[in-house]
Design an enzyme around this catalytic site. Structure first.
Site, PDB file in Angstrom:
ATOM      1  N   GLU A   1       6.537   5.290  -2.390  1.00 20.71           N
ATOM      2  CA  GLU A   1       5.959   6.547  -1.917  1.00 20.71           C
ATOM      3  C   GLU A   1       6.289   6.793  -0.461  1.00 20.71           C
ATOM      4  O   GLU A   1       6.519   7.938  -0.040  1.00 20.71           O
ATOM      5  CB  GLU A   1       4.437   6.522  -2.119  1.00 20.71           C
ATOM      6  CG  GLU A   1       3.735   7.860  -1.883  1.00 20.71           C
ATOM      7  CD  GLU A   1       3.268   8.076  -0.454  1.00 20.71           C
ATOM      8  OE1 GLU A   1       2.768   9.165  -0.149  1.00 20.71           O
ATOM      9  OE2 GLU A   1       3.403   7.140   0.387  1.00 20.71           O
TER      10      GLU A   1
ATOM     11  N   ASP B   1       3.703   0.332  -2.137  1.00 20.30           N
ATOM     12  CA  ASP B   1       4.636   0.009  -1.054  1.00 20.30           C
ATOM     13  C   ASP B   1       4.007   0.339   0.290  1.00 20.30           C
ATOM     14  O   ASP B   1       3.028   1.095   0.376  1.00 20.30           O
ATOM     15  CB  ASP B   1       5.948   0.776  -1.212  1.00 20.30           C
ATOM     16  CG  ASP B   1       5.798   2.277  -1.001  1.00 20.30           C
ATOM     17  OD1 ASP B   1       4.869   2.865  -1.587  1.00 20.30           O
ATOM     18  OD2 ASP B   1       6.597   2.879  -0.247  1.00 20.30           O
TER      19      ASP B   1
END
EC number: 3.4.11.4
Length: 414
Positions: A178, A83
């Site tokens: 994350e 991400d």
């Protein structure tokens, strides 16, 4: 030798897929578009010949490169997240490749006069003669952490194609979310099956980190009272004015822009205010556990003192711990840091062992039973339009992965 052009091609194929995570979502992954890259990665792992490739219902990806030696070797892992931060847009990323950089200003976007300059970003001067990948000035790049993913993928491909390099079993893990602090939340450590791992999520070449902030988030709610402003005397309580009392009660120089190294901070990152109610959102960070606890206690005390001062329950606070300093879990197994340091030195990379002024999946994984230091991925200026990555740093990070695997196998030869 790592194929430079293939590495660039792989990296660009990843960063041009929008994987921005969403802190306001309760799903995992937090944004559906993260599946686009997750599914691509799972397919690529299978196609290159990795074993036990899996992608679960939350988009966590795991794969195995089997050992090619007969003796027992600890199982090691390499982990990155796919991400990108919601702090700056990751949609329609248009990478620009700068060959043979010579220390000049780089015009990222002439129309908007966006310039990446070594006068402001001095680290650029470390990479004279190298190939840089930058943004076009309108998005982030996504080297955090698609550089790490690229390096792990290229390293696995290289080890598969070069079986003369001896290694034990290697596990690969890629995680969502994350950037919003949830990357390790649903990571199945038992399934992963590694004795220890490394996140490839650092910045400058040579970085090797096994200390990070203790972290918490705080939401301060300031309650006001709205009445007609023409008849407000003695009646209106403007929560925004009261909110400034709270802001000014905290140490002004203990903020991100005034701290470095091991120094902690309070960071006010969001204000949402009306007369009736204002919400302040903070993050609290410190490497020292006792000082970290004292910072949280100070916030509670400020709320108490201000409520006492104004003889009213104007202020409410909610503090939640986010992650803790992995040093406590890594120090008992410092040989895993030593191996990474040895790998860097063998490749003529000067190790830069320093604390992370942030957190990684590794900080949470270390507390979940998987000690997990952090290694450089090569990028700079994360989370914004000035992000860039030197290709040579990515190549070196790929080589470090291979060398760690080789050294680990050799050390346990018996």
């Amino acid at each position: 030798m790592i194929d430079k052009q293939q590495l660039i091609k792989r990296f660009i194929s990843y960063v041009t897929i929008d994987t921005e995570s969403d802190p306001n979502s309760d799903t995992t992954p937090s944004s559906a578009k993260q599946w686009d890259l997750a599914n691509k990665l799972a397919k690529e792992l299978k196609d290159m010949g990795m074993s036990d490739v899996s992608i679960d219902e939350n988009a966590y990806i795991m794969a195995t490169l089997p050992s090619n030696v007969e003796h027992d070797v600890p199982v090691i892992g390499f982990i990155s997240h796919f991400d990108t931060t919601p702090d700056f847009t990751g949609a329609n990323v248009k990478p620009q490749i700068v060959e043979n950089y010579q220390g000049e200003d780089l015009v990222l976007n002439a129309e908007e006069n966006i310039i990446l300059s070594p006068d402001y970003f001095e680290d650029l001067l470390l990479y004279k003669g190298q190939t840089l990948i930058t943004t076009d000035g309108t998005t982030l790049l996504g080297a955090d952490d698609k550089a790490g993913i690229t390096e792990i993928m290229e390293a696995m491909k290289y080890l598969i194609n070069n079986p003369q390099i001896k290694h034990g079993t290697i596990k690969v893990g890629f995680t969502p979310d994350e950037e919003i602090g949830r990357g390790a939340h649903k990571f199945n450590v038992e399934k992963f099956g590694a004795d220890w791992a490394y996140t490839m999520d650092g910045s400058q070449i040579g970085e090797l980190e096994y200390e990070n902030f203790n972290a918490a988030g705080a939401t301060v709610k300031v309650n006001g009272k709205i009445v007609h402003p023409g008849y407000a005397k003695g009646k209106m309580i403007n929560s925004m004015y009261f909110a400034t009392e709270f802001i000014n009660a905290l140490p002004r120089l203990e903020t991100p822009e005034h701290t470095e190294g091991y120094e902690g901070f309070f960071h006010l990152y969001s204000i949402d205010g009306l007369v009736e109610e204002t919400t302040l959102k903070y993050i609290i960070r410190d490497h020292d556990k006792d000082i970290f606890e004292a910072r949280k206690a100070l916030l509670e005390k400020v709320v108490f003192d201000l409520n006492t001062k104004f003889e009213n329950e104007v202020f409410e606070i909610d503090i939640k711990d986010q992650y803790f300093n992995m040093k406590e879990k890594v120090e008992p197994v410092m040989h895993i840091v030593d191996i990474a340091e040895e790998a860097m030195k063998a490749l003529d990379i000067k190790p830069l062992i320093k604390p992370i002024r942030g957190g990684t999946d590794g900080s949470q994984l270390s507390y979940m039973g998987l000690p997990c230091p952090n290694i450089f991925a090569g990028g700079h200026n994360f989370h914004g339009r000035y992000e860039y990555v030197p290709v040579e740093s990515m190549i070196k990070a790929t080589e470090v992965i291979c060398k760690i695997a080789e050294i680990t196998a050799e050390k346990y030869k018996g």
